[in-house]
Design a protein around this motif. Structure first.
Motif, PDB file in Angstrom:
ATOM      1  N   GLY A 299      -2.513  24.336  13.323  1.00  0.00           N
ATOM      2  CA  GLY A 299      -2.385  24.805  11.942  1.00  0.00           C
ATOM      3  C   GLY A 299      -1.059  25.484  11.661  1.00  0.00           C
ATOM      4  N   PHE A 300      -0.418  25.994  12.704  1.00  0.00           N
ATOM      5  CA  PHE A 300       0.875  26.669  12.518  1.00  0.00           C
ATOM      6  C   PHE A 300       1.979  25.688  12.111  1.00  0.00           C
ATOM      7  N   LYS A 301       1.685  24.401  12.230  1.00  0.00           N
ATOM      8  CA  LYS A 301       2.700  23.404  11.913  1.00  0.00           C
ATOM      9  C   LYS A 301       2.841  23.149  10.413  1.00  0.00           C
ATOM     10  N   ASP A 302       1.919  23.661   9.630  1.00  0.00           N
ATOM     11  CA  ASP A 302       2.030  23.482   8.180  1.00  0.00           C
ATOM     12  C   ASP A 302       1.505  24.727   7.474  1.00  0.00           C
ATOM     13  N   MET A 303       2.322  25.784   7.518  1.00  0.00           N
ATOM     14  CA  MET A 303       1.878  27.066   6.972  1.00  0.00           C
ATOM     15  C   MET A 303       1.788  27.039   5.448  1.00  0.00           C
ATOM     16  N   ASP A 304       2.633  26.227   4.806  1.00  0.00           N
ATOM     17  CA  ASP A 304       2.567  26.157   3.347  1.00  0.00           C
ATOM     18  C   ASP A 304       1.192  25.657   2.913  1.00  0.00           C
ATOM     19  N   ARG A 305       0.723  24.634   3.605  1.00  0.00           N
ATOM     20  CA  ARG A 305      -0.598  24.084   3.265  1.00  0.00           C
ATOM     21  C   ARG A 305      -1.680  25.110   3.569  1.00  0.00           C
ATOM     22  N   ALA A 306      -1.586  25.756   4.720  1.00  0.00           N
ATOM     23  CA  ALA A 306      -2.586  26.760   5.082  1.00  0.00           C
ATOM     24  C   ALA A 306      -2.617  27.872   4.039  1.00  0.00           C
TER      25      ALA A 306
ATOM     26  N   LEU B 131     -13.507  28.654  11.407  1.00  0.00           N
ATOM     27  CA  LEU B 131     -14.666  29.550  11.442  1.00  0.00           C
ATOM     28  C   LEU B 131     -15.651  29.185  12.547  1.00  0.00           C
ATOM     29  N   ASN B 132     -15.858  27.892  12.761  1.00  0.00           N
ATOM     30  CA  ASN B 132     -16.918  27.460  13.674  1.00  0.00           C
ATOM     31  C   ASN B 132     -16.478  27.257  15.110  1.00  0.00           C
ATOM     32  N   THR B 133     -15.196  27.052  15.323  1.00  0.00           N
ATOM     33  CA  THR B 133     -14.758  26.762  16.701  1.00  0.00           C
ATOM     34  C   THR B 133     -13.628  27.663  17.174  1.00  0.00           C
ATOM     35  N   GLY B 134     -12.974  28.348  16.243  1.00  0.00           N
ATOM     36  CA  GLY B 134     -11.818  29.160  16.628  1.00  0.00           C
ATOM     37  C   GLY B 134     -10.514  28.382  16.672  1.00  0.00           C
ATOM     38  N   VAL B 135     -10.576  27.083  16.416  1.00  0.00           N
ATOM     39  CA  VAL B 135      -9.339  26.291  16.475  1.00  0.00           C
ATOM     40  C   VAL B 135      -8.713  26.190  15.082  1.00  0.00           C
ATOM     41  N   PHE B 136      -7.488  26.689  14.966  1.00  0.00           N
ATOM     42  CA  PHE B 136      -6.722  26.625  13.718  1.00  0.00           C
ATOM     43  C   PHE B 136      -5.907  25.338  13.763  1.00  0.00           C
ATOM     44  N   ALA B 137      -6.328  24.360  12.967  1.00  0.00           N
ATOM     45  CA  ALA B 137      -5.728  23.026  13.056  1.00  0.00           C
ATOM     46  C   ALA B 137      -4.956  22.711  11.793  1.00  0.00           C
ATOM     47  N   GLU B 138      -3.985  21.815  11.905  1.00  0.00           N
ATOM     48  CA  GLU B 138      -3.339  21.332  10.677  1.00  0.00           C
ATOM     49  C   GLU B 138      -4.321  20.387   9.977  1.00  0.00           C
TER      50      GLU B 138
ATOM     51  N   SER C 178     -12.119  12.681   1.765  1.00  0.00           N
ATOM     52  CA  SER C 178     -11.153  13.017   0.716  1.00  0.00           C
ATOM     53  C   SER C 178     -10.234  14.130   1.207  1.00  0.00           C
ATOM     54  N   ASP C 179      -9.115  14.307   0.522  1.00  0.00           N
ATOM     55  CA  ASP C 179      -8.213  15.402   0.886  1.00  0.00           C
ATOM     56  C   ASP C 179      -8.920  16.753   0.770  1.00  0.00           C
ATOM     57  N   GLN C 180      -9.767  16.894  -0.265  1.00  0.00           N
ATOM     58  CA  GLN C 180     -10.501  18.152  -0.407  1.00  0.00           C
ATOM     59  C   GLN C 180     -11.438  18.375   0.780  1.00  0.00           C
ATOM     60  N   GLU C 181     -12.093  17.314   1.212  1.00  0.00           N
ATOM     61  CA  GLU C 181     -12.977  17.449   2.384  1.00  0.00           C
ATOM     62  C   GLU C 181     -12.176  17.844   3.631  1.00  0.00           C
ATOM     63  N   ILE C 182     -10.957  17.340   3.725  1.00  0.00           N
ATOM     64  CA  ILE C 182     -10.101  17.700   4.869  1.00  0.00           C
ATOM     65  C   ILE C 182      -9.758  19.188   4.823  1.00  0.00           C
TER      66      ILE C 182
ATOM     67  N   TYR D 225       0.823  -1.205   0.000  1.00  0.00           N
ATOM     68  CA  TYR D 225       0.000   0.000   0.000  1.00  0.00           C
ATOM     69  C   TYR D 225       0.863   1.262   0.000  1.00  0.00           C
ATOM     70  N   GLN D 226       0.488   2.242  -0.799  1.00  0.00           N
ATOM     71  CA  GLN D 226       1.218   3.508  -0.863  1.00  0.00           C
ATOM     72  C   GLN D 226       0.284   4.663  -0.512  1.00  0.00           C
ATOM     73  N   ALA D 227       0.494   5.269   0.649  1.00  0.00           N
ATOM     74  CA  ALA D 227      -0.317   6.420   1.039  1.00  0.00           C
ATOM     75  C   ALA D 227       0.172   7.660   0.305  1.00  0.00           C
ATOM     76  N   GLN D 228      -0.757   8.567   0.048  1.00  0.00           N
ATOM     77  CA  GLN D 228      -0.406   9.776  -0.693  1.00  0.00           C
ATOM     78  C   GLN D 228      -1.436  10.843  -0.346  1.00  0.00           C
ATOM     79  N   THR D 229      -1.213  11.530   0.778  1.00  0.00           N
ATOM     80  CA  THR D 229      -2.221  12.505   1.202  1.00  0.00           C
ATOM     81  C   THR D 229      -1.575  13.822   1.627  1.00  0.00           C
ATOM     82  N   ILE D 230      -2.363  14.903   1.513  1.00  0.00           N
ATOM     83  CA  ILE D 230      -1.884  16.209   1.988  1.00  0.00           C
ATOM     84  C   ILE D 230      -1.862  16.245   3.529  1.00  0.00           C
ATOM     85  N   ALA D 231      -2.588  15.305   4.154  1.00  0.00           N
ATOM     86  CA  ALA D 231      -2.607  15.259   5.620  1.00  0.00           C
ATOM     87  C   ALA D 231      -1.379  14.479   6.082  1.00  0.00           C
TER      88      ALA D 231
END
Ligand SMILES: *Cc1c(COP(=O)(O)O)cnc(C)c1O
Length: 402
Positions: A368-375, A331-338, A318-322, A283-289
């Protein structure tokens, strides 16, 4: 052996005393690199632990822990007019507020205490980034050295964190699975001087993460109906189960909550393991997460046996859903997550089978600060540069004309 916490194999149930040189059960361990770990050990026999003192649920004495607070992160009920959660009580457990910004600190904290107790000067870990930066941070607090093996594509912020904490860093050509094998090899060569914190392999990584369940129970005063957890290796998942099982075993509650693990559809080895009964060696994983990107989930056998035993489920998003969930969570909770940490919220949005009036906890595992490029890769309206307030009207008119 009877009055102290000791190890028990999750498969053959053999008992062993707690030791820094014992990682997996010598009877059950098998050599293949291409399957999940066999013979994961767990800690049993705490006597009479007390919920007011979470250290009484941990197998290393409190005096050996680094003098820095870990865990006891905020848990609160989300009240936001935008979120459509009418018949559901939604809670957020914000583990992004741990010292280094992720749930991994819970495990690093306990492993660091073990290293200190047994005079190990260094801890080595393979990681997609968060376990590495976490272990580096806790080693810094305890005055120990850290050695980390990370995949070449690890987000820059996580590498920088390791550098700031003074870790010895090796980028590995390939992904997490390669880093994992190399770190084990390296640790074995320095057996008496370096402790391995490889996740699932060192039993205390699972044991450390269980504290999140104890805190949820302590702070809510009950076991919630559902918990959503993002999963890659399945160690957080197994730790959360262990915590709720301890609460049952030591007489604090009479049931384990329904746990929904969430994976990216592009990194879903646990899902295959649970629903197809086997782990695909190729198996080969390939995700933005990135924190969920795993080919062979080390805690695969243990995590899926917990899910089967307690009617847990695994959902795919899906990655898009993530990515959509990442923004919506802010927006809904105030938590900026990766993205990996927002996957649980993506699963929550998609889940159809809630019982009426249920309580739901989202475990938000990393900042979310752990992956600023993605953000930064999400599309937002351009931010105007102004030199006077008068220009704002002009800009707003232009926006409307688009
Ligand atoms: C490690 C991690 C996960 C996944 O945990 P596993 O134990 O690998 O299943 C999820 N989110 C974040 C932010 C992580 O760092």
């Amino acid at each position: 052996m009877t009055t102290f916490p000791h190890y028990q194999c999750t498969q053959c149930k053999s008992s062993f005393s707690l030791s820094p040189t014992l990682y997996v059960c010598p009877h059950c361990r098998k050599k293949q690199k291409s399957e999940p770990l066999n013979g994961i050990l767990e800690v049993v026999n705490y006597g009479s632990p007390r919920i007011e003192n979470i250290f009484s649920f941990l197998p290393v004495e409190r005096k050996y822990f680094p003098a820095v607070p870990i865990g006891s992160t905020p848990l609160w009920k989300v009240q936001n007019p935008h979120s459509k959660t009418s018949s559901i009580e939604l809670y957020v457990k914000n583990d992004t507020l741990n010292l280094t910004g992720s749930t991994k600190d819970r495990a690093s904290y306990l492993v660091t205490a073990l290293a200190t107790k047994f005079n190990y000067p260094a801890i080595c870990v393979a990681s997609t980034g968060n376990a590495a930066s976490s272990q580096a941070g806790l080693c810094a607090c305890a005055g120990l050295s850290s050695i980390v093996f990370i995949p070449e594509k690890t987000p820059q912020a996580k590498v920088l964190q390791c550098q700031h904490y003074g870790a010895k860093i090796f980028k590995v050509a390939g992904g997490y699975d390669q880093a994992y094998q190399m770190s084990l090899e390296y640790t074995r060569e320095h057996d008496q001087k370096i402790l391995s914190r490889n996740t699932a392999y060192n039993p205390l990584t699972i044991e450390g993460k269980k504290t999140v369940s104890l805190e949820i129970f302590r702070d809510m005063g009950k076991v919630p109906d559902y918990i959503f957890i993002p999963a890659g290796d399945g160690v957080i998942l197994s730790g959360v189960y262990k915590g709720f099982r301890d609460l049952v075993d030591y007489g604090f509650s009479n049931h384990v909550p329904k746990i929904i693990a969430v994976q990216s559809s592009q990194s879903c080895a646990l899902y295959h393991g649970l629903y197809q009964g086997k782990f695909d060696q190729n198996y080969q994983a390939q995700t933005i997460a990135d924190s969920l990107s795993v080919n062979i989930p080390q805690a695969g056998y243990l995590a899926t046996s917990y899910l089967s035993k307690y009617q847990g489920e695994i959902m795919l998003v899906s990655d898009q859903e993530i990515l959509d969930a990442q923004r919506e969570l802010s927006l809904n909770t105030g938590v900026f997550a990766e993205p990996s940490a927002a996957a649980g919220y993506a699963g929550f949005k998609k889940y159809q089978n809630f019982k009426l009036n249920s309580s739901v906890v989202l475990l938000i595992t990393g900042s979310g600060f752990k992956d600023m490029d993605r953000a930064a890769s999400l599309s937002f309206n351009p931010v105007p540069l102004i030199s006077s307030v008068g220009e704002i009207d002009l800009f707003t008119t232009r926006e409307k004309q688009r």
